[in-house]
Motif scaffolding. Sequence first.
Motif, short mmCIF file in Angstrom:
data_model
loop_
_atom_site.label_atom_id
_atom_site.label_comp_id
_atom_site.label_asym_id
_atom_site.label_seq_id
_atom_site.Cartn_x
_atom_site.Cartn_y
_atom_site.Cartn_z
N MET A 80 1.17 -1.28 -0.34
CA MET A 80 -0.21 -0.14 -0.17
C MET A 80 1.04 1.30 -0.15
O MET A 80 0.35 2.27 -0.31
CB MET A 80 -1.21 -0.17 1.40
N LEU A 81 2.05 1.37 0.83
CA LEU A 81 2.98 2.59 0.69
C LEU A 81 3.70 2.51 -0.23
O LEU A 81 3.35 3.95 -1.11
CB LEU A 81 3.97 2.18 1.77
N VAL A 82 4.03 1.57 -0.93
CA VAL A 82 4.71 1.94 -2.72
C VAL A 82 3.98 2.04 -3.88
O VAL A 82 4.45 2.89 -4.59
CB VAL A 82 5.08 0.35 -3.00
N SER A 83 2.76 1.86 -3.57
CA SER A 83 1.21 2.37 -4.01
C SER A 83 1.05 3.57 -4.22
O SER A 83 0.38 4.04 -5.39
CB SER A 83 -0.15 1.48 -4.35
N ARG A 84 1.23 3.93 -3.16
CA ARG A 84 1.28 5.78 -2.75
C ARG A 84 2.26 6.97 -3.40
O ARG A 84 2.10 7.73 -3.62
CB ARG A 84 0.56 5.90 -1.57
N ILE A 85 3.45 6.39 -2.83
CA ILE A 85 4.72 7.57 -2.94
C ILE A 85 5.64 6.63 -4.21
O ILE A 85 6.34 7.27 -4.80
CB ILE A 85 5.83 6.82 -2.21
N GLY A 86 5.64 5.01 -4.89
CA GLY A 86 6.36 4.64 -6.14
C GLY A 86 7.07 3.73 -6.00
O GLY A 86 8.01 4.05 -4.98
N TYR A 87 7.78 3.52 -6.44
CA TYR A 87 8.91 2.62 -6.86
C TYR A 87 10.09 3.68 -6.16
O TYR A 87 10.89 2.70 -5.14
CB TYR A 87 9.27 2.06 -8.26
N LYS A 88 10.93 4.69 -6.23
CA LYS A 88 11.91 4.73 -6.66
C LYS A 88 11.63 4.67 -4.37
O LYS A 88 12.91 5.30 -3.70
CB LYS A 88 11.93 6.10 -7.21
N ALA A 89 11.19 6.30 -4.70
CA ALA A 89 10.73 6.95 -2.65
C ALA A 89 10.16 5.51 -1.97
O ALA A 89 10.39 5.40 -0.72
CB ALA A 89 9.08 7.18 -2.63
N GLY A 90 9.70 4.46 -2.58
CA GLY A 90 9.72 3.07 -1.77
C GLY A 90 11.09 2.54 -1.71
O GLY A 90 11.50 2.37 -0.17
N ILE A 91 12.11 2.67 -2.05
CA ILE A 91 12.87 1.41 -2.33
C ILE A 91 14.36 2.58 -1.89
O ILE A 91 14.96 2.37 -0.33
CB ILE A 91 13.60 2.05 -3.36
N VAL A 92 14.22 3.77 -2.11
CA VAL A 92 14.79 4.89 -0.10
C VAL A 92 14.31 4.64 0.88
O VAL A 92 15.17 4.76 1.88
CB VAL A 92 14.60 6.58 -1.37
N THR A 93 12.94 4.70 1.25
CA THR A 93 12.25 4.87 2.29
C THR A 93 12.85 2.34 2.67
O THR A 93 13.21 2.99 4.01
CB THR A 93 10.51 4.37 2.36
N GLY A 94 12.44 2.60 2.70
CA GLY A 94 13.04 0.00 2.81
C GLY A 94 14.46 0.58 3.05
O GLY A 94 14.99 0.02 4.12
N LEU A 95 15.77 1.29 2.04
CA LEU A 95 16.94 1.79 2.84
C LEU A 95 17.05 1.84 3.94
O LEU A 95 17.92 1.66 4.57
CB LEU A 95 17.73 1.66 1.89
N LEU A 96 16.39 3.33 4.59
CA LEU A 96 16.81 4.14 5.40
C LEU A 96 16.46 3.12 6.30
O LEU A 96 16.53 3.06 7.34
CB LEU A 96 16.41 5.16 5.58
N ILE A 97 15.11 2.83 6.81
CA ILE A 97 14.46 1.40 7.37
C ILE A 97 15.11 0.72 7.93
O ILE A 97 15.85 0.01 8.87
CB ILE A 97 13.10 1.31 7.25
N ALA A 98 15.86 -0.18 6.80
CA ALA A 98 16.73 -1.56 6.89
C ALA A 98 18.46 -0.55 7.91
O ALA A 98 18.42 -1.79 9.05
CB ALA A 98 17.27 -2.22 5.64
N GLY A 99 18.46 0.12 6.80
CA GLY A 99 19.74 1.02 7.86
C GLY A 99 19.37 1.14 9.39
O GLY A 99 20.37 1.18 10.40
N ALA A 100 18.42 1.71 9.53
CA ALA A 100 18.21 2.03 10.81
C ALA A 100 18.34 0.49 11.07
O ALA A 100 18.25 0.49 13.31
CB ALA A 100 17.00 2.52 10.67
#
Length: 429
Positions: A80-100
């Motif tokens: 649902m998140l990726v559907s709202r913000i798109g692939y690129k923003a989803g990748i950045v979000t996932g990377l930052l959460i994984a980094g945290a």
Amino acid sequence: MAATPIPVTAGLSADGGGNNYRFALTALTSLFFMWGFITCLNDILIPYLKMLFDLNYTQAMLIQFCFFGAYFIVSVPAGMLVSRIGYKAGIVTGLLIAGAGCLLFVPAAAAHVYAMFLLALFVLASGITILQVAANPYVSVLGQPETAPSRLTMTQAFNSLGTTVAPFFGAWLIFGGMDVPEPVAGAVTESTVQLPYIILAASLVLLAIIFTWLKLPAMGKKDPTAALPLGGEAWKQRHLMLGALGIFVYVGAEVGIGSFLVSYLSMPEIGGMTKSAASHYIAWYFGGAMLGRFIGAVVMQKVSAGKVLAFNAVCAVLLVALTILSSGKLAMWSLLLVGLCNSIMFPTIFSLAIAGLKQYTGQGSGILCLAIVGGAILPLLQGVLADNVGVQQAFILPLLCYLYIAFYGINGCKPRAVANTANAAKEAL
């Protein structure tokens, strides 16, 4: 484990890709490598934390429970998140959460609290889940539609490469300098685990910065409720439901075997080696899976996927049975060779399960992604068995999983048109 395949969405191909997308695809390939690397690193982390906190096998398997449990809990919200913000923003979000999640290993080690390690793993896995939901379809649309399968195959090969090299990295940084098969005073310290995850956190944040900087078209935004796997016709498809169970038991078996490899190979009657030396052999297990994918891709051009799946599953059953009934090098290598049998199972079960779903393919894919929770539940059950009947005998659980996969390849994967059958019965009356 291979990256979760996502059906290619028609009509989203990027025109004029060429040189503009080569660097983007290279960066995406690094993502596949990274999450394969991180997932496999859990197999090194399990014996380390088991020694550090003096855990039994059931408690140690909570590591995989928290990691793969995130797939089940986060998959739908991630979609649902990726559907709202798109692939690129989803990748950045996932990377930052994984980094945290990686950075949380630092206070967890300093506080010497096992529950904090588990929380860090859950946060890390949540980021990886978002990453997978966004990156798989992004690879598909960055180029011509007809070459999408080859791009996904290439990037998933790098996922396998990550699982193959991770054991060497983990053994060097986590078990480096430890030459004892069992823990001794001062041999296992909290600080040892901090450096690997600090390095991973820095790498993930660097990738997030790179993807933020890349000039890429906005893709992936759509109705977030379009393919939610919560109900509907897909649930009535027999081959899909049996396939979901197949994914459940396959991921559980693969993760369960990998999780116990270090402890199993260090047993005196099996390998009699140090934990550090045993860690390197995980590369043989996942390296066999990488090699088997290339062999399977050639074989399945001439032999049906169901037959190849059943053959690999039967071979896995025989190998696991051999490791249960034998000892020494025979028991050791028979278990490591199961990795070769695993190679084609995940993508083959996945493709057979969504075959013929047509407009329900997206929903079917979501159902199968939820079934990855098998990697959380079955290793935990295997840990309970190991505590009660022994590590070697506990491999009976993966053996039963492979028996089911053999059934699915022979019979369970055959689609049956439920609706058509019902209509024919009404007409007959």
